[in-house]
Design an enzyme around this catalytic site. Structure first.
Site, PDB file in Angstrom:
ATOM      1  N   LEU A   1       0.835  -1.201   0.000  1.00  0.00           N
ATOM      2  CA  LEU A   1       0.000   0.000   0.000  1.00  0.00           C
ATOM      3  C   LEU A   1       0.874   1.257   0.000  1.00  0.00           C
ATOM      4  O   LEU A   1       1.001   1.940   1.003  1.00  0.00           O
ATOM      5  CB  LEU A   1      -0.920   0.009   1.224  1.00  0.00           C
ATOM      6  CG  LEU A   1      -1.528  -1.345   1.651  1.00  0.00           C
ATOM      7  CD1 LEU A   1      -2.409  -1.165   2.869  1.00  0.00           C
ATOM      8  CD2 LEU A   1      -2.313  -1.959   0.527  1.00  0.00           C
ATOM      9  N   ASP A   2       1.490   1.537  -1.132  1.00  0.00           N
ATOM     10  CA  ASP A   2       2.452   2.635  -1.195  1.00  0.00           C
ATOM     11  C   ASP A   2       1.809   3.908  -1.743  1.00  0.00           C
ATOM     12  O   ASP A   2       0.974   3.853  -2.649  1.00  0.00           O
ATOM     13  CB  ASP A   2       3.614   2.200  -2.112  1.00  0.00           C
ATOM     14  CG  ASP A   2       4.861   3.025  -1.864  1.00  0.00           C
ATOM     15  OD1 ASP A   2       5.862   2.789  -2.566  1.00  0.00           O
ATOM     16  OD2 ASP A   2       4.854   3.907  -0.978  1.00  0.00           O
ATOM     17  N   GLY A   3       2.232   5.053  -1.189  1.00  0.00           N
ATOM     18  CA  GLY A   3       1.785   6.327  -1.749  1.00  0.00           C
ATOM     19  C   GLY A   3       0.821   7.103  -0.855  1.00  0.00           C
ATOM     20  O   GLY A   3       0.328   8.150  -1.267  1.00  0.00           O
TER      21      GLY A   3
ATOM     22  N   ARG B   1       2.254  -3.167  -6.395  1.00  0.00           N
ATOM     23  CA  ARG B   1       2.871  -2.109  -5.605  1.00  0.00           C
ATOM     24  C   ARG B   1       2.532  -0.814  -6.301  1.00  0.00           C
ATOM     25  O   ARG B   1       2.911  -0.589  -7.443  1.00  0.00           O
ATOM     26  CB  ARG B   1       4.376  -2.257  -5.497  1.00  0.00           C
ATOM     27  CG  ARG B   1       4.922  -1.093  -4.656  1.00  0.00           C
ATOM     28  CD  ARG B   1       6.318  -1.234  -4.237  1.00  0.00           C
ATOM     29  NE  ARG B   1       6.614  -0.100  -3.330  1.00  0.00           N
ATOM     30  CZ  ARG B   1       7.595  -0.080  -2.468  1.00  0.00           C
ATOM     31  NH1 ARG B   1       8.398  -1.125  -2.361  1.00  0.00           N
ATOM     32  NH2 ARG B   1       7.809   0.974  -1.699  1.00  0.00           N
ATOM     33  N   THR B   2       1.811   0.055  -5.631  1.00  0.00           N
ATOM     34  CA  THR B   2       1.347   1.301  -6.220  1.00  0.00           C
ATOM     35  C   THR B   2       2.443   2.363  -6.172  1.00  0.00           C
ATOM     36  O   THR B   2       3.552   2.118  -5.710  1.00  0.00           O
ATOM     37  CB  THR B   2       0.099   1.801  -5.473  1.00  0.00           C
ATOM     38  OG1 THR B   2       0.339   1.720  -4.061  1.00  0.00           O
ATOM     39  CG2 THR B   2      -1.115   0.961  -5.804  1.00  0.00           C
TER      40      THR B   2
END
Lengths: 275, 315
Positions: free
Chosen positions: B66-68, B259-260
């Protein structure tokens, strides 16, 4: 009413009821047939829509490949200024992951390594799951010329003056199986060796065990995957914690421009390592 | 005051988005006939799209980094805590879509051991948010009850604050009998820690086995004396022993890892489990992730399916 009359009366009454039942059953079977036909048509309709969807995606990727090929040609010809000055010092260790079937194309691998050497990359780890490149390592190094095995490069060699490319050859057996061997070493050392207190294993203990069985501990900064999909194909897990993984397409369609672009993009990345 | 009002507006907007995505307002909003009809239409179209996708192979296990969230907060001039909340509100509809599509296992990377290095205030905020959301999983209207989800918390749970750890254990116990879908939440997790734990656990188990076979014999009775044995037979710890002790052994290997925020690294997540996993890095920040990203990933999975299945058998 006489019995004969009842019999006739009954026969008269029963005949329409039997005919009605037959008609209802026939109608039910027809409805079932129609529903079955609708369901089959629905399934065929869904399949057709699925095929159309994938056809559209196939056309999209075909168009993307053409655009990438043109872009790669323009990058190789030096048209884009930003790709001319690459900060290669950020790529201290590069991993190349190749699908084992494609790894048999040794001429393509040598061409790729020559491109990397021309760009200025000094250390490369070559990985394919079945160890095909490991088997052909002497042939690859002989044809490449200025190459040494990583294990032969002494620590004293200053990287900047290095006129050769250092190669490491790795396969799937250097991954999970190596960790199992390291665990076994720790078992022998801490559990079988005597009645001493068993320590709590830490990552540094594991690293020491992996080194003891001959595993290289250097983590690649960048991994380029040559194959149909973006998967690392079992590259040693311990070494890719923060490695940037880029998919380059198939080895047979590799392009120098795409390689330069991937390395340039990597040099612009800023990592925070979870903080 | 203007900033507070803006934050509140954003928070309300995000809350509405979450409830809409979860279909929670449809029953209760008696005067929203148009919105209810629109919601039903959107839901029907989504289910029809999933029926089309289901003609091909559907992934069994999806994993998400949960990137960003912080970058999202910065982009919209929000507090970091609101960014994380927006990430959570985006996660719930994604889980719903995954389970509706037919995915059985979903893994999310909620908190890494490396994240403990962040500022104490941020860590405290994240722990507080995690505790709140863990408690929310047991609510009647949560996704756990909607889809019969069994929840596992994966990682070195001893590193978590006591309240979070207790909450996690409570949820695992409460959902232990659910058997339709599985949600794996990685907290205080890194792959290297998982591997070290598996090595220690397998050593301990092997040691206990040996001691049970010959109680009181101690280590000395088991010195390796037969030099003619094959090296592998001499090894006490084999790969299969490690695989049995690994945290993620409760689920099969993931088929797609998202992977965002366009980042292309795994950041010490599922390194052991992803040799043939499709790695997908959309440029979108996690709070902005939507159905289209899931559909695109599944279509690419279907394109690569035959190659991936072949590799799984070989490796």
């Amino acid at each position: 009413m006489s019995i004969y009359h009842v019999y006739d009366l009954n026969r008269g009454l029963n005949v329409p009821k039997r005919r009605t039942n037959c008609r209802i059953m026939g109608l039910g079977a027809e409805v079932q047939k129609v529903l079955h036909w609708i369901a089959q048509s629905g399934k065929i309709g869904l399949c057709l829509l699925w095929i159309i969807l994938h056809l559209i995606i196939g056309i999209w990727y075909f168009a993307v490949d053409i655009v990438r090929a043109i872009e790669s040609y323009l990058i190789s010809s030096g048209l884009f200024k930003r790709y001319k000055a690459l900060d290669i010092s950020k790529v201290r260790y590069l991993a190349i992951v190749i699908d084992s079937e494609e790894a048999r194309q040794t001429s393509k691998i040598i061409e790729l390594l020559r491109w990397l050497a021309a760009i200025g990359i000094k250390s490369v780890c070559l990985y394919d799951p079945d160890g095909v490149m490991k088997k052909f390592k002497e042939a690859i190094m002989a044809r490449l010329g200025d190459a040494k095995l990583s294990e032969e490069v002494t620590v004293n060699d200053p990287l900047l003056d290095q006129k050769f490319i250092a190669l490491e050859f790795v396969s799937f057996l250097d991954g999970k199986e190596a960790v199992a061997k390291a665990a076994n070493l720790l078992f022998d050392k801490y559990y079988l060796a005597g009645d001493q207190e068993k320590p709590i294993f830490t990552e540094s203990i594991m690293v020491e065990a992996l080194k003891a069985i001959g595993c290289v501990e250097t983590e690649p900064d960048l991994m380029l995957v040559y194959g149909p999909t973006r998967c690392h194909l079992g590259f040693p897990a311990w070494r890719i914690r923060y490695t940037e993984i880029v998919h380059m397409g198939r080895l047979k369609t590799m392009k120098c421009g795409s390689l330069i672009k991937a390395i340039h993009k990597f040099t612009m990345v800023r990592q925070n390592y979870g903080t | 005051m203007a900033l507070e009002s803006k934050l509140k507006d954003n928070s309300t907007r995000m809350n509405k988005l979450y409830r809409f995505g979860m279909g929670l307002d449809m029953k209760n909003n008696s005067d929203g006939l148009v919105s209810r009809l629109f919601g039903n239409l959107v839901s029907s179209m989504r289910k029809f799209l999933f029926r089309i996708l289901s003609v091909g192979p559907i992934p069994n296990h999806l994993a998400f980094i949960l990137d960003g969230n912080r970058r999202y907060a910065k982009k919209w001039n929000l507090q970091e805590e609101t960014g994380y909340k927006c990430g959570f509100w985006a996660l719930m509809p994604m889980l719903k879509y995954c389970y509706e599509l037919g995915v059985t296992y979903v893994t999310i990377y909620a908190f890494s051991i490396d994240n403990f290095k962040r500022g104490p205030k941020e860590v405290q905020c994240l722990m507080g948010l995690m505790q709140e959301k863990i408690e929310g999983l047991l609510e009647e209207e949560s996704i756990v009850h909607q889809f019969g989800v069994r929840v596992h918390f994966i990682g070195n749970l001893k590193l978590l604050p006591e309240s979070v750890k207790v909450g996690a254990e409570k949820v695992m116990k409460a959902t232990a009998n659910n058997n339709k879908k599985v949600l794996l939440i990685c907290v205080a997790y890194t792959s290297t820690d998982e591997i070290v734990h598996a090595a220690q656990e397998s050593c301990q188990r092997k040691w206990d086995e040996i001691r049970e076979m010959k109680p009181g014999g101690g280590a000395h009775s088991f010195e390796i004396s037969n030099e003619s044995q094959e090296e592998e037979e001499r090894r006490f710890i084999k790969l299969v022993d490690l695989e049995q002790c690994i945290y993620m052994g409760v689920a099969p290997d993931p088929d797609i890892l998202f992977r965002t925020a366009g980042e292309t690294r795994l950041s010490n997540f599922l390194l052991w489990q992803t040799p043939t996993c499709l790695l997908y890095s959309p440029g979108v920040l996690f709070p902005e992730i939507g159905l289209r990203h899931l559909v695109w990933a599944v279509l690419n999975f279907q394109r690569a399916y035959s190659y991936v299945e072949k590799k799984k058998k070989q490796l």
